[in-house]
Design a protein around this motif. Structure first.
Motif, PDB file in Angstrom:
ATOM      1  N   THR A   3       0.832  -1.204   0.000  1.00 11.45           N
ATOM      2  CA  THR A   3       0.000   0.000   0.000  1.00 11.45           C
ATOM      3  C   THR A   3       0.874   1.264   0.000  1.00 11.45           C
ATOM      4  N   LEU A   4       1.956   1.234   0.733  1.00 12.24           N
ATOM      5  CA  LEU A   4       2.867   2.376   0.770  1.00 12.24           C
ATOM      6  C   LEU A   4       3.493   2.617  -0.600  1.00 12.24           C
ATOM      7  N   TYR A   5       3.904   1.556  -1.280  1.00 16.59           N
ATOM      8  CA  TYR A   5       4.487   1.694  -2.614  1.00 16.59           C
ATOM      9  C   TYR A   5       3.460   2.233  -3.615  1.00 16.59           C
ATOM     10  N   VAL A   6       2.245   1.759  -3.518  1.00 16.80           N
ATOM     11  CA  VAL A   6       1.186   2.249  -4.410  1.00 16.80           C
ATOM     12  C   VAL A   6       0.931   3.723  -4.145  1.00 16.80           C
ATOM     13  N   PHE A   7       0.863   4.089  -2.886  1.00 23.07           N
ATOM     14  CA  PHE A   7       0.635   5.498  -2.521  1.00 23.07           C
ATOM     15  C   PHE A   7       1.768   6.389  -3.027  1.00 23.07           C
ATOM     16  N   LEU A   8       3.013   5.981  -2.793  1.00 20.65           N
ATOM     17  CA  LEU A   8       4.151   6.764  -3.271  1.00 20.65           C
ATOM     18  C   LEU A   8       4.186   6.818  -4.796  1.00 20.65           C
ATOM     19  N   LEU A  10       1.577   6.763  -6.772  1.00 22.11           N
ATOM     20  CA  LEU A  10       0.545   7.719  -7.184  1.00 22.11           C
ATOM     21  C   LEU A  10       0.997   9.159  -6.961  1.00 22.11           C
ATOM     22  N   LEU A  11       1.676   9.410  -5.856  1.00 11.48           N
ATOM     23  CA  LEU A  11       2.187  10.757  -5.603  1.00 11.48           C
ATOM     24  C   LEU A  11       3.221  11.170  -6.646  1.00 11.48           C
TER      25      LEU A  11
END
Length: 71
Positions: A3-8, A10-11
């Motif tokens: 989830t952290l990798y997906v969030f980063l 997207l940012l």
């Protein structure tokens, strides 16, 4: 962790998209008449503001004919 990798991702993707959009836009001049009139009005207002709020006007100097306010 995924989830952290997906969030980063997207940012970073959003930031890259915004940078590419701004670089493609560039500093082009306005093409239509309405935009040119807005630019002209802004330029004239900036000139008036430089006269009205300049160093001489802000240090208790008497108003001049170029000041755009009523006495």
């Amino acid at each position: 962790m995924l989830t952290l990798y997906v969030f980063l991702g997207l940012l970073v993707g959003g930031a890259v998209f915004l940078i590419v959009t701004l670089l493609r836009r560039g500093n082009r001049r306005t093409e239509n008449a309405e935009g040119l009139l807005i630019e002209q009005a802004s330029r004239l207002q900036a000139g008036r503001d430089r006269v009205s709020f300049g160093t001489i006007a802000s240090h208790n100097a008497p108003p001049t004919m170029s000041d755009h306010y009523r006495q």
